[in-house]
Write a protein that holds these residues in place. Structure first.
Motif, short mmCIF file in Angstrom:
data_model
loop_
_atom_site.label_atom_id
_atom_site.label_comp_id
_atom_site.label_asym_id
_atom_site.label_seq_id
_atom_site.Cartn_x
_atom_site.Cartn_y
_atom_site.Cartn_z
N ALA A 1 0.81 -1.41 -0.14
CA ALA A 1 -0.10 -0.10 0.01
C ALA A 1 0.75 1.44 0.00
O ALA A 1 0.51 2.27 -0.58
N SER A 2 1.99 1.13 0.77
CA SER A 2 2.82 2.40 0.93
C SER A 2 3.61 2.43 -0.55
O SER A 2 3.58 3.84 -1.08
N ALA B 1 7.75 10.96 -4.17
CA ALA B 1 7.24 10.66 -2.80
C ALA B 1 8.49 9.65 -2.27
O ALA B 1 9.10 8.86 -2.90
N ALA B 2 8.78 9.64 -0.91
CA ALA B 2 9.41 8.88 -0.24
C ALA B 2 8.76 8.06 0.73
O ALA B 2 7.66 8.24 0.95
N LEU B 3 9.41 7.11 1.26
CA LEU B 3 8.54 6.15 2.31
C LEU B 3 9.29 6.10 3.73
O LEU B 3 10.50 6.06 3.69
N LYS B 4 8.65 6.01 4.73
CA LYS B 4 9.13 5.98 6.05
C LYS B 4 8.66 4.45 6.75
O LYS B 4 7.25 4.56 6.76
N PRO C 1 6.75 1.89 9.40
CA PRO C 1 6.26 1.01 8.36
C PRO C 1 5.26 1.33 7.20
O PRO C 1 5.14 0.60 6.39
N ASN C 2 4.87 2.59 7.39
CA ASN C 2 3.83 2.87 6.53
C ASN C 2 3.24 4.24 6.35
O ASN C 2 2.31 4.70 6.27
N ASP C 3 4.22 5.11 6.40
CA ASP C 3 4.11 6.75 6.20
C ASP C 3 4.54 7.02 4.62
O ASP C 3 5.73 6.33 4.35
N VAL C 4 3.81 7.89 4.04
CA VAL C 4 4.33 8.55 2.77
C VAL C 4 4.92 9.82 3.05
O VAL C 4 4.06 10.61 3.74
N LEU C 5 6.16 10.08 2.49
CA LEU C 5 6.65 11.57 2.72
C LEU C 5 6.67 12.17 1.30
O LEU C 5 7.17 11.76 0.39
N LEU C 6 6.47 13.47 1.63
CA LEU C 6 6.99 14.54 0.56
C LEU C 6 7.61 15.64 1.08
O LEU C 6 7.22 16.02 2.14
N GLU C 7 8.93 15.77 0.60
CA GLU C 7 9.82 16.80 1.03
C GLU C 7 10.18 16.42 2.68
O GLU C 7 10.31 17.48 3.47
N GLY C 8 10.03 15.44 2.86
CA GLY C 8 10.60 14.95 4.40
C GLY C 8 9.16 15.14 5.42
O GLY C 8 9.50 14.73 6.53
N ARG C 9 8.18 15.56 4.73
CA ARG C 9 6.85 15.45 5.81
C ARG C 9 5.91 14.32 5.25
O ARG C 9 5.70 14.28 4.09
N LYS C 10 5.23 14.10 6.35
CA LYS C 10 4.15 13.14 6.17
C LYS C 10 2.99 13.62 5.72
O LYS C 10 2.52 14.49 5.76
N THR C 11 2.52 12.97 4.24
CA THR C 11 1.48 13.19 3.54
C THR C 11 0.27 12.16 3.70
O THR C 11 -1.15 12.39 3.30
N HIS D 1 12.26 -0.26 -1.24
CA HIS D 1 13.77 -0.16 -0.86
C HIS D 1 14.16 1.17 -1.77
O HIS D 1 14.72 2.06 -1.23
N ASP D 2 13.52 1.32 -2.98
CA ASP D 2 13.91 2.40 -3.69
C ASP D 2 13.38 3.61 -3.11
O ASP D 2 13.87 4.88 -3.54
N ARG D 3 12.17 3.91 -2.50
CA ARG D 3 11.72 5.04 -1.82
C ARG D 3 12.01 5.06 -0.37
O ARG D 3 11.66 6.17 0.25
N LEU D 4 12.87 4.17 0.26
CA LEU D 4 12.78 4.01 1.65
C LEU D 4 13.75 5.27 2.01
O LEU D 4 15.04 5.23 1.91
N ALA D 5 13.16 6.19 2.82
CA ALA D 5 14.04 7.56 3.18
C ALA D 5 15.30 7.20 4.07
O ALA D 5 16.26 7.81 3.68
N SER D 6 15.31 6.08 4.91
CA SER D 6 16.35 6.12 5.62
C SER D 6 17.30 5.05 5.29
O SER D 6 18.06 4.59 6.19
N LEU D 7 16.93 4.20 4.45
CA LEU D 7 17.72 3.11 3.84
C LEU D 7 19.49 3.44 3.93
O LEU D 7 19.95 4.70 3.32
#
Length: 265
Positions: free
Chosen positions: A95-96, A112-115, A117-127, A211-217
């Motif tokens: 879903a993420s 969009a990036a991912l955090k 387990p299930n947050d979607v981020l834009l510019e580092g903020r949760k959307t 993994h391609d979008r995981l912000a903290s990888l």
């Protein structure tokens, strides 16, 4: 407006199942609660309940989820997955990824990036946030899963407590975003990614996309874990084939099945 949104989306669906059974309600306590009741009454896999306002919306860890009426997407999907209980984390992974893929064209050139387990981020903020709730049978397989999604679309202001951590598609794109085509695209991507994690043999495409979008990888991060004596800190290595987080800690490899990032030292 929810009824109008539902009717408009029906005409734009490109799915086989998701949203083909669709209910729009103006106000509801919680879409997950209402969808779970619908599921008990026989709602098929992929049924969707969407609302304009939740008076008792729930987030993870017992938090409340609030959003301004008529500006966002708040919906729940009834799922009947062919997955063992220990693989249900893959539903939120799928879903993420689906949400991120759906919103990209509406906020380009942002991505969009991912955090976990299930947050979607834009510019580092949760959307976008999600809440997965399941009913487990005696065989330890999920009979019914309800996936709740709250996506900030056109909300332009947030409470002071969220002002530094939340955003919306409108704030990032600099313009209002049409909800119906966004919703239709999201359901199409969600169906595709959900089906992929149930494929036999299992496909690794969804995990690779996560993994391609995981912000903290590859970065050092700290997580609050309910069953741990204290915070757990380590370098994020990605997720396992069940959706759990892999960390490399000073004490060796660690796998987190649940938790929440608190900070990055």
């Amino acid at each position: 407006m929810a009824l109008a949104l539902a009717e408009t989306v029906r005409d734009q669906l490109e799915t086989d199942r998701f949203g083909r059974s669709l209910r729009g309600v103006e106000t509801v306590g919680s879409t997950n609660t209402a969808a779970a009741e619908w599921a008990r009454n026989g709602a098929p896999d992929g049924s969707v309940l969407v609302t304009e306002y939740q008076s008792a919306g729930r987030g993870r860890h017992g938090r409340t989820w609030t959003a301004k009426k008529g500006q966002n997407l708040m919906f729940s999907v009834v799922l009947r997955p062919a997955l063992e209980a220990d693989r249900l984390g893959l539903v939120t992974v799928a879903a993420s990824v689906a949400v991120a893929e759906a919103i990209d064209p509406f906020v380009a050139p942002h991505r969009a990036a991912l955090k976990w387990p299930n947050d979607v981020l834009l510019e580092g903020r949760k959307t976008c946030g999600m809440l997965l709730e399941s009913s487990i049978s005696g065989r330890q397989e999920a009979e019914v899963v309800v996936l709740g999604v709250g996506l900030n679309v056109n909300q332009a202001t947030f409470p002071d407590a969220l002002a530094d951590t939340a955003t919306s598609l409108r704030l990032v794109a600099g313009r209002a975003v049409p909800r119906a085509p966004l919703f239709a695209r999201l359901l199409r991507r969600l169906e595709a990614r959900y089906d992929a994690v149930q494929s036999r043999p299992p496909s690794d495409d969804v995990r690779a996309a996560f993994h391609d979008r995981l912000a903290s990888l590859g970065e050092r991060a700290t997580f609050r874990v309910a069953d741990a004596e204290g915070p757990v800190t380590g370098v994020v290595q990605g997720i396992t084939d069940t959706g759990a987080l892999r960390l490399e800690t000073p004490d060796g490899p660690r796998v987190l099945h649940s938790g929440e990032a608190t900070r990055r030292p």
